[in-house]
Design an enzyme around this catalytic site. Structure first.
Site, PDB file in Angstrom:
ATOM      1  N   HIS A 123       0.869  -1.179   0.000  1.00  0.00           N
ATOM      2  CA  HIS A 123       0.000   0.000   0.000  1.00  0.00           C
ATOM      3  C   HIS A 123       0.911   1.236   0.000  1.00  0.00           C
ATOM      4  O   HIS A 123       2.028   1.183   0.533  1.00  0.00           O
ATOM      5  CB  HIS A 123      -0.836  -0.054   1.287  1.00  0.00           C
ATOM      6  CG  HIS A 123      -1.933   0.947   1.398  1.00  0.00           C
ATOM      7  ND1 HIS A 123      -1.716   2.247   1.766  1.00  0.00           N
ATOM      8  CD2 HIS A 123      -3.271   0.825   1.214  1.00  0.00           C
ATOM      9  CE1 HIS A 123      -2.882   2.883   1.805  1.00  0.00           C
ATOM     10  NE2 HIS A 123      -3.834   2.050   1.479  1.00  0.00           N
ATOM     11  N   ASP A 200       2.636  -5.012   8.087  1.00  0.00           N
ATOM     12  CA  ASP A 200       1.447  -4.201   7.900  1.00  0.00           C
ATOM     13  C   ASP A 200       0.251  -5.158   7.984  1.00  0.00           C
ATOM     14  O   ASP A 200      -0.027  -5.900   7.035  1.00  0.00           O
ATOM     15  CB  ASP A 200       1.538  -3.500   6.537  1.00  0.00           C
ATOM     16  CG  ASP A 200       0.239  -2.785   6.171  1.00  0.00           C
ATOM     17  OD1 ASP A 200      -0.762  -2.950   6.900  1.00  0.00           O
ATOM     18  OD2 ASP A 200       0.231  -2.084   5.143  1.00  0.00           O
ATOM     19  N   GLN A 203      -4.825  -5.511   6.700  1.00  0.00           N
ATOM     20  CA  GLN A 203      -5.822  -6.409   6.100  1.00  0.00           C
ATOM     21  C   GLN A 203      -5.870  -7.767   6.764  1.00  0.00           C
ATOM     22  O   GLN A 203      -6.757  -8.561   6.461  1.00  0.00           O
ATOM     23  CB  GLN A 203      -5.534  -6.574   4.596  1.00  0.00           C
ATOM     24  CG  GLN A 203      -5.689  -5.307   3.797  1.00  0.00           C
ATOM     25  CD  GLN A 203      -7.120  -4.795   3.752  1.00  0.00           C
ATOM     26  OE1 GLN A 203      -8.075  -5.561   3.822  1.00  0.00           O
ATOM     27  NE2 GLN A 203      -7.286  -3.488   3.646  1.00  0.00           N
ATOM     28  N   LYS A 226     -10.503  -1.088  10.408  1.00  0.00           N
ATOM     29  CA  LYS A 226     -10.557  -2.314   9.572  1.00  0.00           C
ATOM     30  C   LYS A 226     -11.026  -3.509  10.404  1.00  0.00           C
ATOM     31  O   LYS A 226     -11.228  -4.585   9.870  1.00  0.00           O
ATOM     32  CB  LYS A 226      -9.163  -2.635   9.014  1.00  0.00           C
ATOM     33  CG  LYS A 226      -8.452  -1.484   8.333  1.00  0.00           C
ATOM     34  CD  LYS A 226      -8.698  -1.448   6.866  1.00  0.00           C
ATOM     35  CE  LYS A 226      -7.723  -0.476   6.209  1.00  0.00           C
ATOM     36  NZ  LYS A 226      -8.190  -0.038   4.903  1.00  0.00           N
ATOM     37  N   CYS A 364      -4.721   2.279  -3.722  1.00  0.00           N
ATOM     38  CA  CYS A 364      -3.468   2.794  -3.131  1.00  0.00           C
ATOM     39  C   CYS A 364      -2.302   1.839  -3.368  1.00  0.00           C
ATOM     40  O   CYS A 364      -1.412   1.688  -2.505  1.00  0.00           O
ATOM     41  CB  CYS A 364      -3.624   3.074  -1.637  1.00  0.00           C
ATOM     42  SG  CYS A 364      -4.780   4.387  -1.290  1.00  0.00           S
TER      43      CYS A 364
HETATM   44  N1  PLP Z   1      -1.967  -0.904   4.456  1.00  0.00           N
HETATM   45  C1  PLP Z   1      -2.916  -1.653   3.886  1.00  0.00           C
HETATM   46  C2  PLP Z   1      -2.587  -3.023   3.412  1.00  0.00           C
HETATM   47  C3  PLP Z   1      -4.203  -1.147   3.748  1.00  0.00           C
HETATM   48  O1  PLP Z   1      -5.146  -1.888   3.162  1.00  0.00           O
HETATM   49  C4  PLP Z   1      -4.476   0.154   4.209  1.00  0.00           C
HETATM   50  C5  PLP Z   1      -5.822   0.743   4.010  1.00  0.00           C
HETATM   51  O2  PLP Z   1      -6.546   0.396   3.115  1.00  0.00           O
HETATM   52  C6  PLP Z   1      -3.457   0.877   4.810  1.00  0.00           C
HETATM   53  C7  PLP Z   1      -2.213   0.332   4.918  1.00  0.00           C
HETATM   54  C8  PLP Z   1      -3.688   2.266   5.337  1.00  0.00           C
HETATM   55  O3  PLP Z   1      -4.605   2.246   6.377  1.00  0.00           O
HETATM   56  P1  PLP Z   1      -5.117   3.623   7.030  1.00  0.00           P
HETATM   57  O4  PLP Z   1      -5.594   4.460   5.885  1.00  0.00           O
HETATM   58  O5  PLP Z   1      -6.230   3.181   7.922  1.00  0.00           O
HETATM   59  O6  PLP Z   1      -3.972   4.226   7.756  1.00  0.00           O
END
Ligand code: PLP
Length: 406
Positions: A123, A200, A203, A226, A364
């Site tokens: 991401h 991370d 998900q 999430k 993203c």
């Molecule tokens: N990393 C992953 C794999 C994600 O799916 C997301 C959000 O969709 C993020 C990071 C970023 O999360 P946040 O916008 O809640 O900080």
């Protein structure tokens, strides 16, 4: 505890009764954000009606009550992810904030020429903070490639890891491809060359059991929204010794022990990383979301979700012209796809008109879109409150949308 029953669990999520454009809502956008159970929503109201005050610095009753609830939430998080102590739990704004904290603070301990290894399926929030760090301190960013089927090219891992690798930062479950990465194996290999590992878990926190001690990751980050909690709250887990060794990310109230104009000493971890008034109600609601998950048959919920994921892929294969973007042997219930040369946003709009929420676009993960040479995908991402019947309705709606566009 009663065995998992999707029809019972749906009663806990009031929004699932909504209609959209006159049709019953089918919410397949759980990768972007999950819906909230009544007890989480009620917990926020209860906090503001009965417990609210600022934390950590008051001598009065309400400040004590709010502090107790806030710290109990930290304990709930530690228990849920298998950390041995709540001191390893830093409350953040979310995944993005957690990664930026590590990139900045841990980054301060690195030197020019050190390397950071990420993967091709990250991401943007696990790319850009490292690029900023590289620019600031003369570090080198390396990328483990993604294969056509949406898995990591593990054959290249040994070549990319070296004693120069300071940290490997990777996604546990890809938000775009649904791939579940073999993180235990990667963590072992990274540790063998002395590198730290950040997972991370944005998900994975909703879909897989996580135990930070069994994984032996050094850092783990996720967002509350999430995993059935509100927006604006998240978690950075880090091994205690690492938190101790890292300089603070931000300065301000709450993170200090003593301030003079000549020198400041810092509060013990994790407060050293929580400058300013925190998101108290968000943290308490996150604790409540984990209490909710602990009160249900979670293995049964995971199993139901796995059944949904397999059924979705099976039914999607019946539709002519469908192409999966990523088809790894191990996936969670997230599926990205394209149909012929139809534009994803046209499909998304026609699905919305039928009450179905999916996400379209690059999710993203623009470098992944560049690799697959596509503008974006349609992504259906499920949660344990979804049903087989919803998948059937989604397939019919998709077929209708394709017919209209063809
Ligand atoms: N990393 C992953 C794999 C994600 O799916 C997301 C959000 O969709 C993020 C990071 C970023 O999360 P946040 O916008 O809640 O900080």
């Amino acid at each position: 505890m009663l065995p998992f029953d999707v029809h019972e669990i749906r009663k806990d999520f009031p929004i699932l009764l909504e209609s959209v454009h006159g049709k019953p809502l089918i919410y397949f956008d759980n990768g972007a954000s999950s819906q909230k159970p009544t007890r989480v929503i009620d917990r926020i109201t209860h906090y503001y009606e009965h417990e609210h005050s600022n934390v950590h610095r008051g001598v009065h009753y309400l400040s004590f009550t709010a502090t107790q609830a806030y710290e109990a939430a930290r304990q709930a998080v530690a228990r849920f992810i298998g950390s041995s102590t709540p001191q390893e739990i830093v409350f953040t704004k979310g995944t993005t904030d957690g990664i930026n904290t590590v990139a900045y603070s841990f980054g301060e301990t690195l030197k020019a020429g050190d390397e950071i290894l990420i993967t091709g399926m990250e991401h943007h929030s696990n790319i850009v903070p490292w690029q900023l760090l590289c620019e600031r301190r003369g570090l080198i960013l390396k990328v483990l490639p993604v294969l056509e089927n949406g898995t990591l090219d593990l054959a290249k891992l040994d070549h990319l890891l070296s004693e120069r690798t300071a940290i490997v930062s990777l996604v546990h479950v890809s938000n775009t491809l649904g791939t579940v990465n073999p993180v235990k194996e990667i963590i072992e290999k990274a540790h063998a060359v002395g590198a730290k590992v950040l997972l991370d878990a944005a998900q994975s926190i909703q879909h897989l059991p996580i135990n930070v001690q069994a994984l032996d990751c050094d850092f783990l980050v996720f967002s509350g929204h999430k995993v059935f909690a509100p927006t604006g709250i998240g978690v950075l887990y880090a091994k205690h010794a690492l938190l101790e060794s890292m300089p603070p990310y931000q300065g301000g109230g709450d993170m200090i022990e003593r301030v003079t104009f000549e020198k400041t000493t810092y509060a013990p971890v994790p407060l050293k990383f929580e400058a300013g008034t925190p998101n108290i109600s968000g943290a308490i609601a996150l604790g409540e979301a984990f209490a909710f998950l602990e009160s249900i048959d979670l293995p049964g919920a995971y199993e139901h979700e796995a059944t949904l994921g397999k059924y979705l892929r099976l039914r999607m294969k019946e539709i002519p012209g469908v192409r999966f973007i990523g088809d790894a042997p191990e996936t969670c219930s997230t599926l990205s796809f394209l149909v012929g040369n139809l534009h994803p946003s046209d499909l998304g709009t026609l699905l919305d008109q039928q009450g179905i929420a999916v996400r379209t676009g690059h999710h993203c993960t623009q470098p992944l879109m560049t690799q697959f040479q596509i503008p974006g995908t349609v992504r259906a991402s499920l949660a344990f409150y979804n049903t087989l019947k919803e998948i059937d309705n989604f397939i019919h709606a998709l077929e209708r949308a394709i017919k209209l566009l063809a």
